[in-house]
Design a protein around this motif. Structure first.
Motif, mmCIF file in Angstrom:
data_model
loop_
_atom_site.group_PDB
_atom_site.id
_atom_site.type_symbol
_atom_site.label_atom_id
_atom_site.label_comp_id
_atom_site.label_asym_id
_atom_site.label_seq_id
_atom_site.Cartn_x
_atom_site.Cartn_y
_atom_site.Cartn_z
ATOM 1 N N GLN A 100 10.343 40.163 28.366
ATOM 2 C CA GLN A 100 10.998 40.238 29.643
ATOM 3 C C GLN A 100 12.619 39.954 29.156
ATOM 4 O O GLN A 100 12.650 38.945 28.567
ATOM 5 C CB GLN A 100 10.592 39.196 30.452
ATOM 6 N N ASN A 101 13.429 40.687 29.884
ATOM 7 C CA ASN A 101 14.799 40.403 29.663
ATOM 8 C C ASN A 101 15.087 39.187 30.871
ATOM 9 O O ASN A 101 14.915 39.468 32.147
ATOM 10 C CB ASN A 101 15.585 41.533 30.327
ATOM 11 N N GLN B 52 13.681 42.500 33.833
ATOM 12 C CA GLN B 52 12.332 43.844 33.771
ATOM 13 C C GLN B 52 11.563 43.172 32.616
ATOM 14 O O GLN B 52 11.725 42.563 31.691
ATOM 15 C CB GLN B 52 12.999 45.161 33.378
ATOM 16 N N ILE C 23 14.482 50.140 23.112
ATOM 17 C CA ILE C 23 14.405 50.558 24.720
ATOM 18 C C ILE C 23 15.525 49.795 25.534
ATOM 19 O O ILE C 23 16.031 48.863 24.945
ATOM 20 C CB ILE C 23 12.960 50.124 25.340
ATOM 21 N N THR D 247 4.025 41.699 25.675
ATOM 22 C CA THR D 247 4.995 41.598 26.945
ATOM 23 C C THR D 247 6.337 41.181 26.687
ATOM 24 O O THR D 247 6.434 40.307 25.949
ATOM 25 C CB THR D 247 4.324 40.793 27.861
ATOM 26 N N LYS E 272 21.986 44.220 31.887
ATOM 27 C CA LYS E 272 20.953 45.412 31.202
ATOM 28 C C LYS E 272 21.291 45.371 29.784
ATOM 29 O O LYS E 272 22.429 44.927 29.203
ATOM 30 C CB LYS E 272 21.317 46.686 31.671
ATOM 31 N N PHE F 253 8.492 44.450 30.360
ATOM 32 C CA PHE F 253 8.092 45.734 29.742
ATOM 33 C C PHE F 253 6.794 45.197 28.800
ATOM 34 O O PHE F 253 6.850 44.396 28.179
ATOM 35 C CB PHE F 253 9.099 46.016 28.703
ATOM 36 N N THR F 254 5.510 45.943 28.940
ATOM 37 C CA THR F 254 4.163 45.774 28.440
ATOM 38 C C THR F 254 3.928 47.021 27.575
ATOM 39 O O THR F 254 3.952 48.266 28.209
ATOM 40 C CB THR F 254 3.239 45.511 29.503
ATOM 41 N N TYR F 255 3.221 46.842 26.496
ATOM 42 C CA TYR F 255 2.557 47.783 25.718
ATOM 43 C C TYR F 255 1.437 47.531 25.077
ATOM 44 O O TYR F 255 1.494 46.094 24.770
ATOM 45 C CB TYR F 255 3.695 48.592 24.703
ATOM 46 N N LEU G 22 16.240 47.386 28.699
ATOM 47 C CA LEU G 22 15.726 46.503 29.669
ATOM 48 C C LEU G 22 16.645 46.148 30.782
ATOM 49 O O LEU G 22 17.753 45.676 30.507
ATOM 50 C CB LEU G 22 14.946 45.439 29.091
#
Length: 563
Positions: free
Chosen positions: A485-486, A519, A513, A483, A491, A521-523, A515
């Protein structure tokens, strides 16, 4: 060049000696060598010493409100509660490095202030007294009651005596019992001695003073046996912030109205510098409480100076938040930044430097005079916000204000600062007030730490790897949840990889990517070690590098064991 201590020992000793002297008519000769050494050390500190010496009532105790331009004669013998609290706060903050005599002096002055100004019959504090401590105004000021919590909490952080924490809780309870509008919400500005409303105006300054007290109550109270009470005040802070943003924010022009009536209709639509400074500071601290929660002398905190933490220092307060910052905190942070850019643009005098006292509803300059309290307040607020966000514009403005205040506001002959100035920085009155000048050296210490330290990165990210450890069979593979996070307010394009290791065991590999601010973002990350590594445990790391600052990276480490 050796870095000089901001609070030399000789100056601390002199300040403590003044505070602890018996009530005599003159300072003893033994003080003179300390005074001479203090002069050699630093002018701002010596100015503070001269002011304290000039304004001290050596018969009845306490400090007078103002003295002459040359800091030698008392010009106003009124004793204001706020003046006493300000010095107690300075002493408490100065004693955090472990100076026990300084802490004793802070406690002595704080106890004296509470003793002399507290209304033991009706509760609360009076604002002003005569030389002999006879109360001269029985009005109860809501903002003063809230602001008294700050010095009490600063001393609590030094002495760690719960009676001061409980005193602060008692005052907050009184604020909600007596000052809160139970029908429409919000705090009225002032009351008669028996708490009959004197003014049903709800000023921004008052609401923000209470918010600051609520924020401090949670910060210092959560690490105590009274944590449930601290959580109650944190929720009250949330409710108050929502109410202020709903009722006092100018939806058309931005910024906050100066005051509202009982029913929240706008009373004064102008924009006030001092009130906006209080708003930026208090809202920033609330954002910190509900967001990153970086308190104490740790990196990222507004209180971090870069100097070593004293070995005897004890911090009682919340730990940094290890979770993603929620949308509530992010939206508030955006509003604070928006407000700050408006203030820097609209209040700033582009010809003479410094900030005007007020603007019209549509942000045209109204009162073009300059005040020390207003400019000191906004520079302190911007310094706090810079530490939280890393926006270089805030750091640049802090530097500009320090230059203007040093070159134009400071009395170059006698040292110190006047209360108010014309637009071109001519003093309106020549006397020097205690409130303005007692905190100036402390503020300069904070600002110098900001300007001398390397810039704080604007980009802030956080990486999580779950679980932190997995055991697999030889030749097998496993999956981790990654996970990102910005946690900044811009941006950013980021590169996942680069320093990532063991990178050839991981799928997917390196990628880039975009962000958005806040935001998440999870992968899923698959880890496949080569066969034949039985009985071994290996760490691996996932890194995030922002494109705008490639010299900076953020990472997290987990481990994998092969049976």
């Amino acid at each position: 060049m050796k870095r000089r201590n901001v609070f030399p020992k000789t100056i601390l000793a002199f300040l403590v000696l003044i505070m602890l002297l018996p009530h005599t008519h003159a300072l003893g000769k033994e003080v003179e060598p300390m005074k001479e050494q203090a002069k050699a050390e630093t002018n701002p500190m010596m100015t503070q010493m001269k002011l304290i010496e000039a304004c001290q009532d050596k018969v009845n105790g306490g400090y007078y409100h103002a003295c002459s331009e040359d800091l030698t004669q008392v010009t106003d013998k009124t004793k204001y509660a706020l003046d006493q609290y300000k010095l107690a706060r300075v002493l408490s903050m100065s004693s955090l490095a472990g100076n026990k005599a300084m802490a004793k002096a802070a406690g002595k002055l704080l106890d004296l202030t509470i003793e002399k100004f507290e209304d033991r019959k009706n509760g609360g504090f009076y604002a002003a007294a005569k030389e002999d401590w006879t109360i001269v105004d029985t009005t109860k000021d809501t903002a003063l009651l809230a602001e008294s919590d700050g010095p009490i909490l600063h001393y609590y952080e030094v002495c760690l005596d719960d009676k001061y924490l409980l005193k602060m809780f008692e005052l907050l309870n009184l604020l909600y019992e007596k000052c809160w509008d139970k029908k429409n919400g919000g705090f009225f500005d002032s009351f008669q001695e028996d708490w009959t409303p004197k003014s049903k105006v709800k000023s921004l300054q008052t609401q923000m003073a209470v918010l600051q007290a609520l924020v401090g109550a949670w910060k210092d109270g959560i690490d105590s046996p009274y944590a449930t009470k601290a959580e109650f005040y944190k929720q009250k802070a949330r409710e108050l912030v929502a109410l202020i943003l709903q009722k006092m924010w100018d939806q058309k022009h931005g910024g906050f109205y100066t005051s509202c009536n009982e029913d929240w209709s706008v009373k004064d639509a102008t924009k006030d510098l001092q009130a906006h400074a209080a708003a930026i500071s208090s809202l920033s601290f609330h954002y910190n409480n509900i967001g990153p929660c970086l308190w104490g002398p740790r990196k990222g905190s507004h209180a971090y100076t870069g100097r070593p933490v004293p070995s005897q220092y004890s911090f009682r307060g919340p730990a940094p938040n290890p979770l993603p910052i929620n949308d509530e905190a992010y939206q508030l942070g955006k509003k604070i930044i928006e407000t700050s850019f408006l203030v820097m643009d609209k209040f700033w005098d582009k010809e003479q430097g410094g900030f005007y006292t007020s603007c019209t509803e549509s942000w045209e300059p109204k009162n073009r005079n300059k005040s020390t309290i207003g400019n000191d307040g906004i520079v302190s607020a911007l310094n706090i916000l810079y530490r939280l966000t890393g926006f270089p514009e805030f750091r640049e403005k802090v530097s500009q204000i320090v230059t203007v205040m040093t070159e134009k506001a400071r009395d170059s002959k006698n040292e110190g600062y006047y209360d108010e100035y014309t637009p071109d920085w001519k003093p309106l009155k020549k006397e020097k007030s205690f409130t303005v000048n007692v905190e100036a050296p402390m503020l300069m210490t904070m600002l110098q730490a900001t300007m001398k330290a390397p810039p704080i990165p604007k980009t802030m990210f956080r990486v999580w790897l779950e679980p932190s450890h997995i055991t697999i069979k030889d030749g097998g593979s496993c999956e981790y949840k990654v996970t990102l996070q910005n946690q900044g307010f811009s941006k950013e394009k980021v590169r996942i990889g680069g320093l990532t290791a063991l990178s050839r065991w991981m799928t997917p590999g390196e990628s880039s990517i975009d962000l958005e601010p806040n935001q998440v973002f999870t992968y899923t990350l698959k880890v496949q070690p080569p066969a034949g590594l039985k009985g071994k445990t290996y760490p691996f790391e996932v890194t995030v590098i922002p494109e705008s600052n490639a010299g900076q990276y953020f990472s997290e480490i987990a481990t994998i064991t092969i049976e």
